[in-house]
Design an enzyme around this catalytic site. Structure first.
Site, PDB file in Angstrom:
ATOM      1  N   GLU A 160       0.806  -1.221   0.000  1.00  0.00           N
ATOM      2  CA  GLU A 160       0.000   0.000   0.000  1.00  0.00           C
ATOM      3  C   GLU A 160       0.843   1.277   0.000  1.00  0.00           C
ATOM      4  O   GLU A 160       0.595   2.200   0.762  1.00  0.00           O
ATOM      5  CB  GLU A 160      -0.949  -0.011   1.225  1.00  0.00           C
ATOM      6  CG  GLU A 160      -1.904  -1.185   1.181  1.00  0.00           C
ATOM      7  CD  GLU A 160      -2.863  -1.221   2.365  1.00  0.00           C
ATOM      8  OE1 GLU A 160      -4.063  -1.392   2.122  1.00  0.00           O
ATOM      9  OE2 GLU A 160      -2.410  -1.104   3.532  1.00  0.00           O
ATOM     10  N   VAL A 161       1.810   1.309  -0.875  1.00  0.00           N
ATOM     11  CA  VAL A 161       2.594   2.536  -1.017  1.00  0.00           C
ATOM     12  C   VAL A 161       1.840   3.462  -1.970  1.00  0.00           C
ATOM     13  O   VAL A 161       1.562   3.103  -3.108  1.00  0.00           O
ATOM     14  CB  VAL A 161       3.998   2.232  -1.569  1.00  0.00           C
ATOM     15  CG1 VAL A 161       4.785   3.530  -1.742  1.00  0.00           C
ATOM     16  CG2 VAL A 161       4.732   1.277  -0.639  1.00  0.00           C
TER      17      VAL A 161
END
Ligand code: ACM
Length: 664
Positions: free
Chosen positions: A306-307
């Site tokens: 989840e960057v």
């Protein structure tokens, strides 16, 4: 398949020769006779001298004393002989031989194992066998040959979002060992908390944890505790996203100007480490170099999930770097970051593992990919030569029924078409307990007993897949594992008492038994935002993820024997009568008042259930309008309210569906 169907019938029958075992061993042959387990019980080790095995024998003996209530004054002749051929690796090791053989007869019991790892599993199976018999506690005669199907059988625990102290970690390690899970994936840093002491970068824990972190001595204690139970510890420091708590103390690592404060709300944050500054890698080199020796396992998890590229895209210096290095987007920047981190980890003797977002072109070979967004990434990773583990389908924080996790196979779905070489790179799986909606009081009940079903899927032969046998055995094992110290059942009563506010708690318990807490996506209240400070003390937290009471009623409603009908009648009457008492105590109680409509619905379900049983028993046809109106009511009640499911709708709906069948 047939062999297991027969065996399971044998094991779960009313006069079971063998008590419910879980995970089901690879081979079980019931014998005749039984071994008495009395106050003279003792166990002796031969073959090796090993501290882990000696302490495991002491621990299991003490547990048998607790589980039977019988004080143990060991006799001179050992009841249980543990014969172990070799010590095996001193730290639990991926792929080691975990097999064992267990024989119980009226003369005694014997565990034979090639290594300590297998002997530890054999001890757990032995203590699962012990039940009260006609003359005292006993273990039935049996011959068991057992080995795991998958070598990586993990539980991930997020201690970042909500702090979970060492006692809770340790008791969950005991429960893991009891069901033969062998990897503790310790998610140690999050936007909301950095949970390990760093001597080199003390602002990490000082400014990133509200004072709630593990000292390095505590980390060593947990690792040793896990090792003694045959469990590997894989730490996760989630980078470059999920790093707000790092940036609180070290804002210069960030990709946006800051300042930064520990996250207090849930969801995906935009904050990320700056992958373009050499100082970031110097920091990580020193930090990871400090952490690496605390964790003897070679695998080291870097998160990578989840960057959000937003800060990278908005930062002109980062964009200039990307252009100069021909990194076309945020994915390419993250791959660059991963390559740099992998080099650092390798220098410190570690193998990198990360969530499936890291699977991008040029991901260094040797990396392990943990699939959480779907099984496809697992199949893709192993087809490309990486090793992989599955977590998609095993998210405990969604509070799905055990059957949902039980149905997911690491070699199923997208992995079903892999060739044997590719499939062999699927090491196993991990169940994940994310921490948004759990705390010290509720986390056990969100892990157990459902993780037992997961453990069986990973350990037992694939053909062990009968769902009702699983539920029957899980109900028993759920009670048994509380002797290890986990409190998934024990914490229920005090939470119900708290809701009841000093009143007799029965009406609250009747309601709580009929509902199920909702998971991550169901934790929504209109006009309210959860934070890490929100008390988790409501019905949604007390209620179990899966109602045993309702499950039993569903089975009864499907069978409808005279005994089933009597039991259903009793329960429907209880629901119908509960509301008046509940309404009286709910007035003016902030925790109960929101449940008043739910209690009314439960009473209505009781009435409908009684009426439906009456129609079914008399063979009368219900008026079509009544049936339609009741079905409509059930559909309304099936929609979640106050963050719980009214599970009680299910058996009533089964009865109504039966009445609606054509030709009745
Ligand atoms: C994850 O659930 N973000 C790995």
């Amino acid at each position: 398949m047939l062999r297991y169907a027969l065996l399971i019938t044998l094991l779960s029958g009313a006069h079971a020769a063998v008590p419910p075992l879980m995970p089901m061993p690879a081979k079980v042959e019931p014998g005749t006779g039984r071994l008495a387990i009395d106050g003279g019980f003792s166990a002796a080790v031969s073959g090796v001298i090993d501290q882990r095995l000696d302490s495991a024998v002491r621990r299991v003996t003490a547990r048998i004393s607790r589980q039977t209530g019988v004080p143990m004054m060991p006799g001179t002749t050992p009841t249980l002989r543990v014969e172990c051929s070799a010590r095996g690796a001193q730290n639990p090791t991926l792929g080691e031989d975990e097999s064992y053989q267990l024989d119980v007869s009226s003369d005694g019991a014997r565990i034979q194992a090639p290594t300590v790892a297998g002997a530890l599993h054999g001890l757990e199976t032995f203590s699962q066998l012990i039940v009260p018999g006609a003359e005292g506690f006993e273990a039935p005669a049996v011959h068991i040959e057992d080995r795991p199907r998958f070598q990586w059988r993990g539980l991930m625990l997020d201690v970042g979002r909500h702090w979970l102290p060492i006692e809770i970690v340790e008791r969950n390690l005991d429960a893991m060992a009891a069901v033969k899970l062998n990897v503790f994936h310790w998610h140690l840093s999050e936007d909301q908390g950095f949970r390990v002491e760093s001597k080199l970068y003390p602002k990490l824990h000082q400014m990133g944890s509200d004072g709630l972190y593990f000292t390095q001595d505590e980390v060593r204690r947990v690792v040793a505790y896990a090792r003694d139970r045959g469990i590997r510890v894989v730490p996760e420091f989630d980078i470059p996203g999920h790093t707000t708590s790092w940036l609180a103390g070290y804002p210069e690592l960030g990709s946006a100007p800051g300042p930064f404060q520990i996250g207090r709300t849930w969801g995906v944050y935009e904050n990320a480490l700056d992958p373009t500054r050499e100082e970031t890698y110097q920091f990580l080199d020193r930090f990871l170099g400090e952490m690496a020796p605390l964790f003897p396992d070679p695998f080291f998890h870097i998160g990578g999930d989840e960057v959000v590229g937003k800060q990278w895209n908005a930062n002109t210096k980062i964009q200039a770097f990307a252009k100069q290095h021909n990194l076309k987007d945020a994915h390419a920047l993250q791959t660059y970051f991963n390559q740099r981190v992998q080099t650092i980890l390798k220098k410190h003797g570690k193998i990198m593992i990360g969530w499936d977002e890291i699977l991008q072109p040029d991901l260094p070979q040797g990396t392990v990919v943990q699939s959480w967004r779907g099984g496809e990434s697992l199949a893709k990773a192993v087809a490309q030569g990486y090793r992989g583990i599955l977590s998609s389908g095993y998210y405990l924080d969604h509070l799905q029924p055990a059957a949902a996790h039980y149905a997911v196979d690491p070699l199923g779905g997208a992995a079903a078409n892999l060739d044997s070489e590719q499939a062999a790179r699927i090491l196993g799986a991990e169940a994940c307990m994310w921490g948004e909606y759990v705390d010290w009081e509720t986390v056990d009940s969100r892990i157990w007993p459902r993780a037992v079903a997961f453990a069986e899927r990973l350990w037992s032969p694939r053909e062990v897949n009968d769902v009702e046998s699983m539920y029957t055995r899980m109900a028993a094992v759920s009670r048994w594992i509380e002797w290890t110290g986990v409190r998934h059942r024990a914490n229920y009563a005090p939470m119900i008492d708290r809701l009841a506010g000093g009143n007799p708690a029965e009406p609250v318990r009747v309601l709580a038994d009929a509902v199920e807490g909702l998971g991550l996506s169901g934790r929504k209240r209109p006009g309210f935002k959860y934070t890490s400070q929100t008390p988790l003390n409501r019905m949604a937290d007390a209620a179990r993820p899966e109602s045993e009471v309702v499950h039993a009623m569903q089975l009864a409603a499907a069978r409808r024997s005279p005994e089933d009908a009597a039991r259903l009648t009793e329960q429907f009457n209880r629901w119908a009568a509960n509301d008046a008492r509940f309404q009286a105590m709910a007035e003016g109680n902030v925790l109960l008042v929101e449940l008043k409509p739910l209690s009314k619905d439960l009473a209505a379900l009781g009435q409908t259930g009684l009426k439906a049983l009456e129609y079914l028993s008399t063979g009368q046809r219900p008026p079509a309008e009544w049936l339609a109106a009741e079905q409509k009511e059930i559909a309304r009640m099936q929609r979640p309210a106050v963050e719980v499911n009214l599970a009680a709708t299910r058996p009533v709906k089964l009865l109504l569906d039966e009445l609606a069948k054509p030709g009745r």
